[in-house]
Design an enzyme around this catalytic site. Structure first.
Site, mmCIF file in Angstrom:
data_model
loop_
_atom_site.group_PDB
_atom_site.id
_atom_site.type_symbol
_atom_site.label_atom_id
_atom_site.label_comp_id
_atom_site.label_asym_id
_atom_site.label_seq_id
_atom_site.Cartn_x
_atom_site.Cartn_y
_atom_site.Cartn_z
ATOM 1 N N GLU A 142 2.655 -5.467 9.529
ATOM 2 C CA GLU A 142 2.359 -5.940 8.180
ATOM 3 C C GLU A 142 3.361 -7.036 7.800
ATOM 4 O OE1 GLU A 142 1.521 -3.894 3.807
ATOM 5 O OE2 GLU A 142 3.119 -3.092 5.066
ATOM 6 N N LYS B 17 -6.475 -3.564 2.980
ATOM 7 C CA LYS B 17 -5.675 -2.366 2.706
ATOM 8 C C LYS B 17 -6.179 -1.633 1.469
ATOM 9 C CE LYS B 17 -0.791 -1.036 2.087
ATOM 10 N NZ LYS B 17 0.572 -1.580 1.877
ATOM 11 N N CYS C 95 0.078 0.323 6.844
ATOM 12 C CA CYS C 95 1.295 0.869 6.236
ATOM 13 C C CYS C 95 1.089 2.099 5.355
ATOM 14 C CB CYS C 95 2.020 -0.245 5.467
ATOM 15 S SG CYS C 95 3.773 0.113 5.136
#
Length: 275
Positions: free
Chosen positions: A43, A113, A155
């Site tokens: 990321e 995301k 993440c």
């Protein structure tokens, strides 16, 4: 699908796009020289800086990041996964986006995301990803005869097991978890969360990561890892400096673990609860 080598690259990205892309290319080159066919970047691989600056530069970052990913995949004739970079849309919204490119330089999968990092940590740091980023709303898997069936995430998603179980329900065998995990949370949670996602889903996990000091007080945990479906850590890039974790993704190992521990088949979602 046959066995192949995968790489989880570990970077110390900074608020300088050109420097970051140069660093990424050096590690891609290294991974390919070791025989890797899938190379994954963490990321914020293209830019790691204050949210306001990243937002202001989002269009440039996204254009250059995507051109870079395509170029690297085509130049080295490998699959390249860019684990997270800002992509603005026509309505002015920005998504934290991850994308996978094939050896022809073509984008074959894209994920926005879903879970945004809005937390107040005990070390005094506060993060508000939602102040600049809009949450995605689509689960994404990508099946390829050479790579197997990949499940995409970024993440903070790793803290939400239901997301990964949904990816597995869609066929995922290998979970991609690119991250810029904070040093504070990573120390206690990073490895455990990755092992949980691998074990409970009997999947390989490939987790490229950021490491070290990036700007101001922003520091990341590192330990880019690749884990097998039993939760065994096959490779770990450590927590000190940039590097790469390289390991084999073996379809027979995947099937062997799923035969020995068929927990996914034993789920009883319709089980009634009685008092």
């Amino acid at each position: 699908m046959r066995p192949y080598l995968a790489a989880a690259i570990q970077m110390t990205s900074i608020p300088n796009l050109a420097t970051n892309l140069q660093q990424a290319e050096e590690w891609i080159d290294f991974a390919v020289r070791q025989g890797c066919e899938l190379v994954t970047l963490p990321e914020n691989f293209a830019f790691m800086g204050p949210e306001a600056e990243k937002t202001r530069l989002a269009q440039e970052i996204s254009e250059r990041a995507e051109a870079f990913l395509s170029k690297m995949a085509q130049r080295y004739q490998v699959f390249v996964f860019g684990g997270g970079y800002p992509v603005p849309d026509q309505q002015g919204r920005i998504y934290n986006t991850a994308a996978l490119y094939d050896p022809d330089g073509k984008e074959i999968s894209r994920y926005r995301k879903i879970h945004l990092f809005d937390v107040n940590l005990p070390d005094g740091n506060t993060y508000r990803e939602s102040s600049t980023v809009v949450s995605g709303d689509e689960l994404v898997t990508c099946e390829h005869e050479q790579l197997g069936h990949l499940g995409l995430s970024v993440c903070y998603d790793v803290r939400f097991p239901e997301l990964y179980r949904s990816l597995v329900d869609r066929g995922a065998q290998i979970l991609l978890v690119p991250a810029a995990f904070t040093a504070y949370t990573g120390r206690d949670h990073w490895q455990i969360l990755l092992q949980c996602r691998a074990i409970e889903n009997t999947c390989y996990v490939i987790a490229p990561a950021q490491v070290g000091n990036h700007y101001e007080r922003r520091q990341c945990h590192g330990h880019a890892m690749i884990l097998d479906p039993w939760g065994v850590i096959l490779a770990d890039a450590g927590g000190e400096k940039p590097g790469v974790a390289i390991a084999e993704i073996d379809p027979e190992r995947l099937q062997s673990v799923r035969r020995q521990m068929p927990s996914i088949q034993h789920r009883r979602l319709a089980c009634a609860v009685t008092r």
